[in-house]
Scaffold this active site. Sequence first.
Site, PDB file in Angstrom:
ATOM      1  N   GLY A  61      -0.393   7.007  -3.104  1.00 34.65           N
ATOM      2  CA  GLY A  61      -1.228   7.577  -2.051  1.00 34.65           C
ATOM      3  C   GLY A  61      -2.406   6.673  -1.725  1.00 34.65           C
ATOM      4  O   GLY A  61      -2.313   5.446  -1.797  1.00 34.65           O
ATOM      5  N   SER A  62      -3.538   7.277  -1.430  1.00 31.34           N
ATOM      6  CA  SER A  62      -4.657   6.520  -0.853  1.00 31.34           C
ATOM      7  C   SER A  62      -5.336   5.542  -1.803  1.00 31.34           C
ATOM      8  O   SER A  62      -6.097   4.681  -1.344  1.00 31.34           O
ATOM      9  CB  SER A  62      -5.703   7.491  -0.303  1.00 31.34           C
ATOM     10  OG  SER A  62      -5.185   8.173   0.825  1.00 31.34           O
TER      11      SER A  62
END
Length: 591
Positions: free
Chosen positions: A305-306
């Site tokens: 993810g981020s």
Amino acid sequence: MYRNKTFNRKKITIMFAAIFLVTIILIGRLVYLMIFCSEYYGKKAENLHEREREIKAARGNIYDANGVLLAANKTVCTISVIHSQIKEPEKVIKVLAEILDLPEEKVRKRVEKVSSIERIQTNVDKTLGDKIREYGLAGVKIDEDYKRYYPYDSLASKVLGFTGGDNQGIIGLEVKYDSYLQGTNGKILTLTDARGVEIENAGEMRLEPEDGSNLCISLDYNIQMYAQQAAKKVMQEKQADSVSMIVMNPKNGEIMAMVNVPEFDLNRPYELNTEQAGELSPEEKQNLLNQMWRNPSINDTYEPGSTFKVITASAALEEGVVKLTDTFSCPGYRVVEDRRIRCHKTTGHGAETFVQGIENSCNPVFIDVGLRLGADNFYHYFKQFGLLSKTNIDLPGEAATIMHAKKNIGFVELATISFGQSFQITPIQLATTVSSLVNGGTRVTPHFAVRTTDREGHTIKTFSYEEKKGIVSRETSETMRMLLEKVVSEGSGKKAYIEGYTIGGKTATSQTLPRSEHKYISSFLGFAPAEDPKVLVLLVIRNPQGIYYGGTIAAPVVKNVFENILPYLKIEKTGKIPENGEENNGADAAD
């Protein structure tokens, strides 16, 4: 007549020649056996009249960074019987069955078995062994042995690992460094007669064992305890499936803590750490044990993810396809080919600079940056940063990155990769790669082992690990430290902010496959001090219930860990304190 005498004379001559030849061969064979093979056959004859019992070598201890004992040895006994020497079989059976708490039939079967030596039970507590010894039973042998003992039970269980019945490593550091730890067993040789009965007053010959080397590791007991308590607390509060946390020195790769809760009891490694409904088959139990022993920090991959945006930003800055002042627009989504890819803020962030895009963890900004980079450049930096290779951490079973083949990376794949989806890496790979991006550009090898020592503490071997410089320029690394400090002081990582310290970090919330199950992984990666990182922490929470955003539930846990370990590591407060003197908690962050 004369012809017959001549024939007989020839016959006698041939016979004597044959006898002489056979005699010469026999004498030659006898000389060969007596002179050239005397040692070999002497040894065989000796072995026929020797009984051998093994003396186990003490396995080397494992110590933490400050000399705290993490794995040691406990003296136990092996109880055996020698059939030909037993004088009171009924008494032997009764005493052994009673003290060892074994069925009498089982003991009788072994006592009455005609063999050179029969083992009754291993890993017997020394007090019980001494109790048996007091009876002075003929034919009963009590040999002292060693059993692995872990003073802190479940502490770093999936890192330390455990040993089997033969004292050999099974998982973790115990198996990785088994050749250093195990030592060499000794022997007790006893002379016997032809019936196998020990010869009185013949004494014993002992070949003393050689103890294993001690292993000194970088893991710090106190930091491991801080991290393990914090991980266990958030797992219980969020009813998560599991939680992993890595604490490492980004400058040299030394791992100070690696937590994977639920951990298991190293002194009872074959007992499941979760309750199971119903009866389990041996295969089912073994499968559950294998899962219990897995180290998700290195054995399992996930979509980061981020937190992966740190890598995308570093590649883009290094390649020169983006500047800090570049502006972007976020309407809450970005359309790539036929795909509508949304931002975590569905109403959009509006106009924002690249710096604000990182602070806000804005997906459309990173989609644009990823498309600017292109598949060829992106793949080049994957390789340069080390993402396409294993970290070579000194633990067994490290998983490799699962990445698209370059030829299969289209615009949609490029867009999703740029914000950390559609591929998988291990937590240790992410922590190691980000370390290289914030430490000035040196790819380090994550590791635990520092050195081996003898029983007196003298160093035998110091371990060294590969480093690769120039992963990114020092300028890019410095820029990334500044940007990630802003994420914590002003952006989505505000809940990791600690007054007086400069913390850099990145939040993440990713969805697991299949997406239809709506399960999430919340994470936060942080380092301190931001201007000169000395410690990096990665927290991964799997399938938390209720609120699952990384900025909301993961960042505060890392903050708590930093609050404990930064003073412990004697890292002084140097950061600027806000003018109002209040801690900058900020609003809840969605990412």
